[in-house]
Design an enzyme around this catalytic site. Structure first.
Site, PDB file in Angstrom:
ATOM      1  N   ALA A  66      -5.834   7.240  -4.192  1.00 20.19           N
ATOM      2  CA  ALA A  66      -5.720   7.159  -5.640  1.00 20.19           C
ATOM      3  C   ALA A  66      -4.611   6.155  -5.945  1.00 20.19           C
ATOM      4  O   ALA A  66      -3.726   5.927  -5.111  1.00 20.19           O
ATOM      5  CB  ALA A  66      -5.375   8.529  -6.199  1.00 20.19           C
ATOM      6  N   GLY A 111      -7.267   9.672  -1.613  1.00 17.46           N
ATOM      7  CA  GLY A 111      -8.494   9.694  -2.412  1.00 17.46           C
ATOM      8  C   GLY A 111      -9.648   8.967  -1.740  1.00 17.46           C
ATOM      9  O   GLY A 111     -10.825   9.258  -2.019  1.00 17.46           O
ATOM     10  N   GLU A 114     -11.098  11.406   0.587  1.00 13.63           N
ATOM     11  CA  GLU A 114     -11.795  12.408  -0.239  1.00 13.63           C
ATOM     12  C   GLU A 114     -13.130  11.863  -0.744  1.00 13.63           C
ATOM     13  O   GLU A 114     -14.103  12.604  -0.888  1.00 13.63           O
ATOM     14  CB  GLU A 114     -10.875  12.832  -1.383  1.00 13.63           C
ATOM     15  N   GLU A 134      -0.793  12.532   1.208  1.00 10.96           N
ATOM     16  CA  GLU A 134      -0.193  12.864  -0.089  1.00 10.96           C
ATOM     17  C   GLU A 134       1.182  13.526   0.033  1.00 10.96           C
ATOM     18  O   GLU A 134       2.064  13.303  -0.795  1.00 10.96           O
ATOM     19  CB  GLU A 134      -1.138  13.773  -0.897  1.00 10.96           C
TER      20      GLU A 134
HETATM   21  N1  CAA Z   1      -2.272   2.827  -4.911  1.00 12.11           N
HETATM   22  C1  CAA Z   1      -1.875   1.684  -5.497  1.00 12.11           C
HETATM   23  N2  CAA Z   1      -1.726   0.522  -4.835  1.00 12.11           N
HETATM   24  C2  CAA Z   1      -1.952   0.532  -3.517  1.00 12.11           C
HETATM   25  C3  CAA Z   1      -2.346   1.677  -2.820  1.00 12.11           C
HETATM   26  C4  CAA Z   1      -2.520   2.870  -3.578  1.00 12.11           C
HETATM   27  N3  CAA Z   1      -2.933   4.018  -3.022  1.00 12.11           N
HETATM   28  N4  CAA Z   1      -2.483   1.384  -1.514  1.00 12.11           N
HETATM   29  C5  CAA Z   1      -2.191   0.070  -1.392  1.00 12.11           C
HETATM   30  N5  CAA Z   1      -1.862  -0.451  -2.598  1.00 12.11           N
HETATM   31  C6  CAA Z   1      -1.470  -1.814  -2.908  1.00 12.11           C
HETATM   32  C7  CAA Z   1      -0.045  -2.092  -2.473  1.00 12.11           C
HETATM   33  O1  CAA Z   1       0.879  -1.627  -3.456  1.00 12.11           O
HETATM   34  C8  CAA Z   1      -0.063  -3.592  -2.349  1.00 12.11           C
HETATM   35  O2  CAA Z   1       0.034  -4.158  -3.630  1.00 12.11           O
HETATM   36  P1  CAA Z   1       0.950  -5.494  -3.870  1.00 12.11           P
HETATM   37  O3  CAA Z   1       0.306  -6.555  -3.002  1.00 12.11           O
HETATM   38  O4  CAA Z   1       0.812  -5.729  -5.334  1.00 12.11           O
HETATM   39  O5  CAA Z   1       2.330  -5.117  -3.404  1.00 12.11           O
HETATM   40  C9  CAA Z   1      -1.469  -3.885  -1.822  1.00 12.11           C
HETATM   41  O6  CAA Z   1      -2.247  -2.726  -2.141  1.00 12.11           O
HETATM   42  C10 CAA Z   1      -1.521  -4.065  -0.320  1.00 12.11           C
HETATM   43  O7  CAA Z   1      -0.899  -2.949   0.292  1.00 12.11           O
HETATM   44  P2  CAA Z   1       0.300  -3.060   1.345  1.00 12.11           P
HETATM   45  O8  CAA Z   1       1.096  -4.301   1.086  1.00 12.11           O
HETATM   46  O9  CAA Z   1       1.037  -1.770   1.328  1.00 12.11           O
HETATM   47  O10 CAA Z   1      -0.528  -3.253   2.681  1.00 12.11           O
HETATM   48  P3  CAA Z   1      -0.079  -2.824   4.162  1.00 12.11           P
HETATM   49  O11 CAA Z   1      -1.086  -3.437   5.081  1.00 12.11           O
HETATM   50  O12 CAA Z   1       1.354  -3.118   4.388  1.00 12.11           O
HETATM   51  O13 CAA Z   1      -0.241  -1.227   4.183  1.00 12.11           O
HETATM   52  C11 CAA Z   1      -1.349   0.856   3.741  1.00 12.11           C
HETATM   53  C12 CAA Z   1      -1.512  -0.657   4.018  1.00 12.11           C
HETATM   54  C13 CAA Z   1      -0.780   1.559   4.978  1.00 12.11           C
HETATM   55  C14 CAA Z   1      -2.736   1.402   3.407  1.00 12.11           C
HETATM   56  C15 CAA Z   1      -0.380   1.056   2.556  1.00 12.11           C
HETATM   57  O14 CAA Z   1      -0.803   0.233   1.479  1.00 12.11           O
HETATM   58  C16 CAA Z   1      -0.299   2.457   2.059  1.00 12.11           C
HETATM   59  O15 CAA Z   1       0.350   3.286   2.675  1.00 12.11           O
HETATM   60  N6  CAA Z   1      -0.945   2.726   0.896  1.00 12.11           N
HETATM   61  C17 CAA Z   1      -0.876   4.023   0.261  1.00 12.11           C
HETATM   62  C18 CAA Z   1      -1.693   5.056   1.016  1.00 12.11           C
HETATM   63  C19 CAA Z   1      -1.545   6.395   0.359  1.00 12.11           C
HETATM   64  O16 CAA Z   1      -0.497   6.984   0.301  1.00 12.11           O
HETATM   65  N7  CAA Z   1      -2.678   6.919  -0.171  1.00 12.11           N
HETATM   66  C20 CAA Z   1      -2.706   8.194  -0.842  1.00 12.11           C
HETATM   67  C21 CAA Z   1      -2.473   7.986  -2.296  1.00 12.11           C
HETATM   68  S1  CAA Z   1      -2.225   9.500  -3.157  1.00 12.11           S
HETATM   69  C22 CAA Z   1      -3.757  10.131  -3.370  1.00 12.11           C
HETATM   70  O17 CAA Z   1      -4.767   9.574  -2.983  1.00 12.11           O
HETATM   71  C23 CAA Z   1      -3.745  11.436  -4.111  1.00 12.11           C
HETATM   72  C24 CAA Z   1      -5.012  12.138  -4.244  1.00 12.11           C
HETATM   73  O18 CAA Z   1      -5.517  12.846  -3.390  1.00 12.11           O
HETATM   74  C25 CAA Z   1      -5.656  12.092  -5.515  1.00 12.11           C
END
Ligand code: CAA
Length: 257
Positions: A66, A111, A114, A134
């Site tokens: 998400a 998400g 999911e 999360e």
């Molecule tokens: N939400 C918003 N933006 C996201 C995102 C997310 N879940 N995942 C990645 N992005 C964005 C980053 O902010 C980044 O944007 P910018 O270029 O503007 O900075 C872009 O995508 C590329 O990401 P990274 O630079 O972080 O890429 P990376 O290769 O270094 O890392 C990754 C990849 C490990 C997937 C890392 O992006 C990450 O950890 N993302 C978040 C994963 C996460 O925590 N997901 C769970 C979200 S909470 C959820 O989903 C709740 C639910 O159940 C409803």
């Protein structure tokens, strides 16, 4: 002009949906969820639908979760509404009367995982990474992960994943039954084509009834679920598909459904 959040490609009723926010690793924000729901509403109304494939744009991510930027400042009520929006949309996907297959082409987190769980089954590229991270953000899964993950991989493994937030690779996802197959990313396309051929050649009514029997039976005791199967099995004999399928076998030719 901004790109559409969901790209739809139709190949004879086998519809491929692609989430197109590759710069944000296809993170699910409200715009994506609303576009997905609108697309699913259109698909629900079609009687020529045979299967749905769902994937993410680019080579890096299926869906990285998400949208964290959108969620950061939400109040509890806003968070509840956001989760409900996603749950409603995922339910529409899950209950489409045709097979729904997730083509997981990279990060499949939160998400995203999911979304894959709301699909009937998932196949993954060998670079895919799965997880429910999360807790690392101070919350729990909100798009169905605490409920669909244990139903797919069992409660102990689900608890491991949702409480540690650890990420697993495609090989482990295969081992625990989170995905059905793992292949090089370049082969996902060939898999999709093969699946299109296979499902396209089967009786659509039978495929729908098979999905209904498996899905609806899950929430029933065994005897009720077997009675459901019997009803749907018998129902098949009321239609043209059964006649064509069995005649074709006995006449040593391919069926024409
Ligand atoms: N939400 C918003 N933006 C996201 C995102 C997310 N879940 N995942 C990645 N992005 C964005 C980053 O902010 C980044 O944007 P910018 O270029 O503007 O900075 C872009 O995508 C590329 O990401 P990274 O630079 O972080 O890429 P990376 O290769 O270094 O890392 C990754 C990849 C490990 C997937 C890392 O992006 C990450 O950890 N993302 C978040 C994963 C996460 O925590 N997901 C769970 C979200 S909470 C959820 O989903 C709740 C639910 O159940 C409803």
């Amino acid at each position: 002009m901004s790109e559409k959040p969901i790209e739809v490609v139709d190949n004879g009723g086998i519809v491929r949906l692609t989430i197109t926010r590759p710069k944000a690793l296809n993170a699910l924000n409200s715009a994506v969820l609303e576009a997905l729901e609108a697309t699913l509403l259109e698909l629900e109304a079609r009687d020529d639908l045979r299967a749905v494939l769902i994937t993410g744009a680019g080579e890096k991510a299926f869906v990285a979760g998400a949208d964290i930027a959108e969620m950061r400042d939400k109040t509890p009520e806003q968070a509840r509404a956001f989760a409900q929006k996603a749950l409603k949309t995922f339910k529409r996907l899950e209950t489409l009367p045709v097979p729904v297959v997730a083509l997981v082409n990279g990060f499949c987190l939160g998400g995203g995982c999911e979304l894959a769980l709301a699909s009937d089954w998932a196949v993954a590229s060998d670079n895919a990474v799965f997880g429910q991270p999360e807790v690392l953000l101070g919350v729990i899964p909100g798009f169905g992960g605490t409920q669909r993950l244990p139903r797919r991989v069992g409660p102990a493994m689900a608890l491991d994943l949702v409480t540690t937030g650890r990420k697993i690779d495609a090989a482990e996802a295969l081992r625990i039954g989170l995905v059905n197959q793992v292949m090089p990313q370049a082969n996902l396309e060939a898999y999709a084509e093969e699946l299109t051929k296979q499902l396209g050649g089967n009786g659509p009514e039978a495929v729908r009834n098979a999905k209904q029997a498996v899905h609806d039976g899950q929430d029933q005791d065994l005897d009720s679920a077997l009675a459901l199967e019997t009803s749907l099995f018998a129902l098949g004999f009321a239609g043209a598909e059964q006649k064509e399928g069995m005649n074709a076998f006995l006449e040593k030719r391919k069926p024409n459904f």
